[in-house]
Design a protein around this motif. Sequence first.
Motif, PDB file in Angstrom:
ATOM      1  N   SER A 237      -7.316  22.745  -0.145  1.00  0.00           N
ATOM      2  CA  SER A 237      -5.937  22.303   0.122  1.00  0.00           C
ATOM      3  C   SER A 237      -5.735  22.290   1.635  1.00  0.00           C
ATOM      4  CB  SER A 237      -4.944  23.288  -0.497  1.00  0.00           C
ATOM      5  OG  SER A 237      -4.976  24.497   0.257  1.00  0.00           O
ATOM      6  N   ARG A 238      -4.673  21.651   2.039  1.00  0.00           N
ATOM      7  CA  ARG A 238      -4.391  21.665   3.478  1.00  0.00           C
ATOM      8  C   ARG A 238      -4.039  23.079   3.934  1.00  0.00           C
ATOM      9  NH1 ARG A 238      -0.421  17.498   6.522  1.00  0.00           N
ATOM     10  NH2 ARG A 238       0.418  18.945   8.037  1.00  0.00           N
ATOM     11  N   GLY A 239      -3.449  23.842   3.034  1.00  0.00           N
ATOM     12  CA  GLY A 239      -3.135  25.234   3.360  1.00  0.00           C
ATOM     13  C   GLY A 239      -4.382  25.971   3.824  1.00  0.00           C
ATOM     14  N   ALA A 240      -5.495  25.785   3.084  1.00  0.00           N
ATOM     15  CA  ALA A 240      -6.750  26.458   3.441  1.00  0.00           C
ATOM     16  C   ALA A 240      -7.315  25.898   4.748  1.00  0.00           C
ATOM     17  CB  ALA A 240      -7.759  26.287   2.310  1.00  0.00           C
ATOM     18  N   GLN A 251     -10.412  18.529   3.020  1.00  0.00           N
ATOM     19  CA  GLN A 251      -9.014  18.479   2.553  1.00  0.00           C
ATOM     20  C   GLN A 251      -8.761  17.383   1.518  1.00  0.00           C
ATOM     21  OE1 GLN A 251      -5.861  18.376   5.574  1.00  0.00           O
ATOM     22  NE2 GLN A 251      -4.603  17.240   4.114  1.00  0.00           N
ATOM     23  N   ILE A 252      -8.098  17.780   0.447  1.00  0.00           N
ATOM     24  CA  ILE A 252      -7.749  16.848  -0.628  1.00  0.00           C
ATOM     25  C   ILE A 252      -6.236  16.716  -0.657  1.00  0.00           C
ATOM     26  CG2 ILE A 252      -7.691  16.629  -3.157  1.00  0.00           C
ATOM     27  CD1 ILE A 252     -10.492  17.991  -3.071  1.00  0.00           C
ATOM     28  N   LYS A 257      -8.503  13.580   1.361  1.00  0.00           N
ATOM     29  CA  LYS A 257      -9.254  12.690   0.477  1.00  0.00           C
ATOM     30  C   LYS A 257      -8.578  12.614  -0.895  1.00  0.00           C
ATOM     31  CE  LYS A 257     -13.820  12.953   2.476  1.00  0.00           C
ATOM     32  NZ  LYS A 257     -13.954  14.009   3.469  1.00  0.00           N
ATOM     33  N   VAL A 258      -8.807  11.481  -1.560  1.00  0.00           N
ATOM     34  CA  VAL A 258      -8.353  11.330  -2.936  1.00  0.00           C
ATOM     35  C   VAL A 258      -9.586  11.436  -3.822  1.00  0.00           C
ATOM     36  CG1 VAL A 258      -7.315   9.747  -4.601  1.00  0.00           C
ATOM     37  CG2 VAL A 258      -6.408   9.877  -2.280  1.00  0.00           C
ATOM     38  N   VAL A 259      -9.542  12.337  -4.795  1.00  0.00           N
ATOM     39  CA  VAL A 259     -10.702  12.506  -5.670  1.00  0.00           C
ATOM     40  C   VAL A 259     -10.282  12.279  -7.131  1.00  0.00           C
ATOM     41  CG1 VAL A 259     -11.906  14.107  -4.123  1.00  0.00           C
ATOM     42  CG2 VAL A 259     -10.352  15.031  -5.840  1.00  0.00           C
ATOM     43  N   THR A 260     -11.213  11.781  -7.919  1.00  0.00           N
ATOM     44  CA  THR A 260     -10.946  11.557  -9.347  1.00  0.00           C
ATOM     45  C   THR A 260     -12.148  12.066 -10.148  1.00  0.00           C
ATOM     46  OG1 THR A 260     -10.113   9.437  -8.518  1.00  0.00           O
ATOM     47  CG2 THR A 260      -9.899   9.829 -10.864  1.00  0.00           C
ATOM     48  N   GLN A 274       2.026  17.182  -2.217  1.00  0.00           N
ATOM     49  CA  GLN A 274       1.067  16.502  -1.321  1.00  0.00           C
ATOM     50  C   GLN A 274      -0.377  16.789  -1.745  1.00  0.00           C
ATOM     51  OE1 GLN A 274       3.474  18.598  -0.196  1.00  0.00           O
ATOM     52  NE2 GLN A 274       4.832  17.388   1.111  1.00  0.00           N
ATOM     53  N   HIS A 275      -0.618  17.942  -2.348  1.00  0.00           N
ATOM     54  CA  HIS A 275      -1.976  18.219  -2.835  1.00  0.00           C
ATOM     55  C   HIS A 275      -2.239  17.425  -4.120  1.00  0.00           C
ATOM     56  CE1 HIS A 275      -5.758  20.316  -3.113  1.00  0.00           C
ATOM     57  NE2 HIS A 275      -5.542  20.458  -4.405  1.00  0.00           N
ATOM     58  N   LEU A 276      -1.231  17.390  -4.995  1.00  0.00           N
ATOM     59  CA  LEU A 276      -1.393  16.664  -6.270  1.00  0.00           C
ATOM     60  C   LEU A 276      -1.723  15.195  -6.023  1.00  0.00           C
ATOM     61  CD1 LEU A 276       1.475  18.114  -8.516  1.00  0.00           C
ATOM     62  CD2 LEU A 276      -0.740  19.099  -7.958  1.00  0.00           C
TER      63      LEU A 276
END
Length: 324
Positions: A237-240, A251-252, A257-260, A274-276
């Motif tokens: 996460s951006r938090g990390a 960062q996702i 990045k967008v991951v599926t 924002q993470h979702l």
Amino acid sequence: MSKHYVVIAEVRGGQLRQVSLEAIEAAQLAANEGDTVSSLLLGHNLSEQASQLSRYVPGQVHVLDHPDLEHYLAERYCSAILPVLESLEPYTIVLGHTAMGRDLAPMLAAHFRAGQISDVTAIHRNCSELLFTRPIYAGKAFEQKRFIEGPQIITVRPNNISLAAETGASAELIQHAYSAPADLKTIINDVITKTSGRVDLAEAQIVVSGGRGVKSAEGFKPLEQLAEVLGGAVGASRGACDAGYCDYALQIGQTGKVVTPQVYIACGISGAIQHLAGMSQSRIIIAINKDPEAPIFKIADYGIVGDLFEVVPLLTEQFRKALT
Ligand SMILES: Cc1cc2nc3c(=O)[nH]c(=O)nc-3n(C[C@H](O)[C@H](O)[C@H](O)COP(=O)(O)OP(=O)(O)OC[C@H]3O[C@@H](n4cnc5c(N)ncnc54)[C@H](O)[C@@H]3O)c2cc1C
């Protein structure tokens, strides 16, 4: 009249990217009978990747192989690609929705005065009309778009469209000469690649992600071990990332990045909107969080309320036993 579809294929770390095979499938889904699907591959020392690509492309494989093209640079790639594309007169250009595809596609769209539909996750045919599905509102909804006319450009989101099947033959390889533009504004001297392990994060089938709950760089170790056992990649996460526990390359989310993937394991991540935006389309979401009220549980298929430092090593141990 038959139309020409050209897929711009991508090589990363010496490997042909999986999304390029998905882009070939997308081109074939969009093409009508009698249309041609070719590919254009750029990079350096491409003989292996070009022959691999040729097994999936029904038309020709055009190759631009030059030391200057080893790494993506907008000016260089554009000046190399444009003469080849102009000679091919494509009706549709298809790229992966990768860092390169996202940068290159609008430049090509401007040059060819083409319409562009980005981040396509599915292609449907409704009678004679082609509909391209893409996420909007950070993945909260989907819209379907269509082109009124060509030329057209699409970028496809990794891991959404199936891989092209091998054609059973080898496409003709056509080498093109490259001459460097004289007035380059940017020169790359060196590239430092930051990765999340052996598996490419954007194309990984399993992603193990850590948030601020991981608490330190050291805290990512159990997640790395779980990802390794599962053959997956590590995300964050951006938090990390902001806390300095890991690199921003991991960062996702909305600004990452967008991951599926097939499986997304969120460890110590609260589930901010924002993470979702970067992972909510994952097929199965597993959340590990010590707070039972954490919003991540609202979108999780499976939730484990507990301390990630206890749960993650237990999962690693069980998966290791089951998979060996
Ligand atoms: C414009 C903008 C863009 C943004 N873009 C992004 C983006 O791309 N990606 C992104 O992720 N965020 C993004 N953010 C930030 C986002 O709003 C959140 O701040 C961020 O996602 C929070 O990260 P987190 O879930 O790791 O941290 P927190 O919200 O602090 O959550 C940490 C979680 O860990 C849990 N936890 C703590 N210890 C443990 C333990 N031992 N075991 C189990 N669970 C534990 C806690 O219960 C908590 O739920 C953006 C924000 C803005 C304003």
